[in-house]
Motif scaffolding. Structure first.
Motif, PDB file in Angstrom:
ATOM      1  N   ILE A  45      14.582  10.534  46.784  1.00 56.71           N
ATOM      2  CA  ILE A  45      14.920   9.271  46.128  1.00 56.71           C
ATOM      3  C   ILE A  45      15.769   9.618  44.914  1.00 56.71           C
ATOM      4  O   ILE A  45      15.292  10.181  43.929  1.00 56.71           O
ATOM      5  CB  ILE A  45      13.679   8.478  45.690  1.00 56.71           C
ATOM      6  N   LEU A  76      13.627  -5.810  52.325  1.00 61.78           N
ATOM      7  CA  LEU A  76      13.315  -4.408  52.614  1.00 61.78           C
ATOM      8  C   LEU A  76      13.013  -4.219  54.099  1.00 61.78           C
ATOM      9  O   LEU A  76      13.473  -3.251  54.717  1.00 61.78           O
ATOM     10  CB  LEU A  76      12.125  -3.967  51.758  1.00 61.78           C
ATOM     11  N   ILE A 131      19.716   6.532  55.802  1.00 61.15           N
ATOM     12  CA  ILE A 131      19.951   6.385  54.367  1.00 61.15           C
ATOM     13  C   ILE A 131      19.718   4.940  53.967  1.00 61.15           C
ATOM     14  O   ILE A 131      20.207   4.020  54.620  1.00 61.15           O
ATOM     15  CB  ILE A 131      21.390   6.800  54.009  1.00 61.15           C
ATOM     16  N   LEU A 132      18.965   4.767  52.894  1.00 61.25           N
ATOM     17  CA  LEU A 132      18.677   3.437  52.371  1.00 61.25           C
ATOM     18  C   LEU A 132      19.322   3.317  50.992  1.00 61.25           C
ATOM     19  O   LEU A 132      19.060   4.131  50.101  1.00 61.25           O
ATOM     20  CB  LEU A 132      17.163   3.236  52.276  1.00 61.25           C
ATOM     21  N   MET A 137      19.799   0.954  47.670  1.00 60.41           N
ATOM     22  CA  MET A 137      19.088  -0.137  47.012  1.00 60.41           C
ATOM     23  C   MET A 137      19.736  -0.390  45.647  1.00 60.41           C
ATOM     24  O   MET A 137      19.690   0.462  44.762  1.00 60.41           O
ATOM     25  CB  MET A 137      17.608   0.204  46.868  1.00 60.41           C
ATOM     26  N   MET A 161       7.332   0.861  48.022  1.00 59.56           N
ATOM     27  CA  MET A 161       8.399   1.753  48.436  1.00 59.56           C
ATOM     28  C   MET A 161       7.933   3.213  48.444  1.00 59.56           C
ATOM     29  O   MET A 161       8.240   3.975  49.374  1.00 59.56           O
ATOM     30  CB  MET A 161       9.608   1.601  47.528  1.00 59.56           C
ATOM     31  N   GLN A 193       7.800   5.623  51.585  1.00 61.31           N
ATOM     32  CA  GLN A 193       8.573   6.855  51.517  1.00 61.31           C
ATOM     33  C   GLN A 193       7.712   8.073  51.840  1.00 61.31           C
ATOM     34  O   GLN A 193       8.177   9.025  52.478  1.00 61.31           O
ATOM     35  CB  GLN A 193       9.194   6.993  50.133  1.00 61.31           C
ATOM     36  N   ARG A 234      12.761   8.823  54.123  1.00 63.00           N
ATOM     37  CA  ARG A 234      14.174   8.493  54.222  1.00 63.00           C
ATOM     38  C   ARG A 234      14.906   9.017  52.989  1.00 63.00           C
ATOM     39  O   ARG A 234      14.289   9.299  51.957  1.00 63.00           O
ATOM     40  CB  ARG A 234      14.371   6.979  54.322  1.00 63.00           C
ATOM     41  N   THR A 235      16.204   9.109  53.096  1.00 63.89           N
ATOM     42  CA  THR A 235      17.031   9.436  51.942  1.00 63.89           C
ATOM     43  C   THR A 235      17.411   8.123  51.268  1.00 63.89           C
ATOM     44  O   THR A 235      17.989   7.247  51.901  1.00 63.89           O
ATOM     45  CB  THR A 235      18.286  10.207  52.369  1.00 63.89           C
ATOM     46  N   VAL A 236      17.047   7.991  49.995  1.00 67.02           N
ATOM     47  CA  VAL A 236      17.224   6.729  49.282  1.00 67.02           C
ATOM     48  C   VAL A 236      18.108   6.944  48.064  1.00 67.02           C
ATOM     49  O   VAL A 236      17.872   7.854  47.268  1.00 67.02           O
ATOM     50  CB  VAL A 236      15.863   6.148  48.830  1.00 67.02           C
ATOM     51  N   PHE A 240      19.056   4.733  44.845  1.00 64.24           N
ATOM     52  CA  PHE A 240      18.466   3.559  44.207  1.00 64.24           C
ATOM     53  C   PHE A 240      19.126   3.331  42.852  1.00 64.24           C
ATOM     54  O   PHE A 240      19.061   4.195  41.968  1.00 64.24           O
ATOM     55  CB  PHE A 240      16.960   3.787  44.036  1.00 64.24           C
TER      56      PHE A 240
END
Length: 345
Positions: A57, A176, A186-187, A189, A208, A212, A217-219, A221
């Protein structure tokens, strides 16, 4: 970093017609304000490079106008880069033709917005399934997947409701769920929780983090809130004037801020809970103050260190990973450091 999920190199976004002129002035060291005064061009992102590891994250922070939201939109090319590369799993997304970009977005990336961006005429189930519908998934399959993610975010019983019937926190859960339904690598945000009240915001952060821990996931933010960044971020990148001015773990940002701009984010925030034993050493005690009594690893957290240090009337030794004595902690040094962090003096 070995095998990053996302690798950005020398990325620029300049709004205007004569991009090369603006880039030249930036290379000469002019600020975005100076470039604007000379050329009328707006610098969104200035020569930014960074890597994001799989399952991380990565929080982008900065004040309004710092370039953080522009940067996250460059990752999936909602905003077109002026120059630079955006490699995801080794593929330069910045060079993809539009037809391939659309396919890539549907397969690999999803975005959650601050404004929820739900369709008011569709119920919760249909909103959550929308990305799958756009990808051509059959109705039965997409509704089954949408119900699965609604269950993950605690909204399965609201599937037939419409957005107007939900609270703000519930609407953001739908947003979401819609992003998760397409099972993205990939997320992205963008200030996703900033429109919520403080209690709902903390609740969504917790949700979240829980998701996670299971899905990894790769986030990326975007946030302007240091407390939020410290709570959820594996690493934090701080933007100012289109530039990335500091990058590091929450502990690194707290204990080694790059400049006064970074320090200003700490005002009013008690950062003492991010201290480790290595940060608590008493400068008045040399290594000889440790006489073989209790000892702590350098990475020991403040709460765990307090249990030991405050329970005895002698210095506690702090050792690194090679078993080298770094120094000692006294009750006094621990309490002084905590007070300094709480007040930021």
């Amino acid at each position: 970093m070995q095998n990053p999920k996302v690798s950005v190199r020398n990325l620029y976004k300049i709004f205007g017609r004569n991009i090369s002129e603006a880039e030249k002035l930036l290379a000469e060291g002019l600020s975005k304000d100076e470039v604007f005064a000379r050329t009328g061009h707006v610098v969104g992102v200035n020569n930014v490079s960074f890597d994001v590891a799989p399952g991380e994250i990565y929080v982008l922070m900065g004040l309004s106008g710092s370039g953080k939201s522009t940067l996250i939109r460059l990752i999936n090319r909602l905003v077109e880069p002026s120059s630079g590369t955006i490699n995801i799993d080794g593929e330069n997304i910045a060079a993809l033709p539009q037809s391939e970009l659309v396919k890539w977005r549907r397969r690999r990336v999803a975005m959650v917005f601050q404004s929820f961006a739900l369709m008011p005429h569709r119920n919760v189930l249909d909103n959550a399934a929308f990305g799958l519908e756009m990808a051509g998934a059959p109705r039965k399959a997409r509704e089954a997947r949408a119900m699965e993610v609604l269950n993950q975010v605690g909204l399965e019983t609201y599937a037939a409701k419409f957005p107007a019937q939900l609270s703000g926190g519930m609407q953001q859960r739908v947003g979401l769920a819609r992003a998760l339904a397409v099972d993205p690598d990939i997320l992205l945000m963008d200030e996703a929780f900033s429109a919520l009240d403080p209690l709902k915001r903390v609740e969504m952060q917790g949700l979240m983090l829980d998701l996670q821990s299971k899905q990894q996931r790769t986030v990326l933010f975007v946030s302007h809130d240091l407390e939020e960044a410290l709570r959820i971020g594996t690493r934090i990148a701080i933007m100012e004037g289109g530039n990335l001015v500091q990058e590091g773990t929450p502990h690194e940002i707290i204990t080694r801020p790059a400049n006064d701009y970074v320090r200003r984010f700490f005002k009013g925030v008690d950062t003492s809970r991010y201290l480790t034993a290595a940060d608590l050493l008493d400068p008045g005690l040399n290594g000889h103050a440790y006489n073989g009594g209790p000892r702590l690893a350098a990475h020991t957290t403040l709460p765990d260190a307090m249990k030991i240090v405050l329970s005895i009337d002698q210095p506690v030794g702090v050792f690194d990973a090679t078993d080298r004595l770094l120094g000692s902690i006294s009750a006094r040094s621990l309490l002084v450091k905590m007070a300094q962090e709480a007040r930021h003096v």
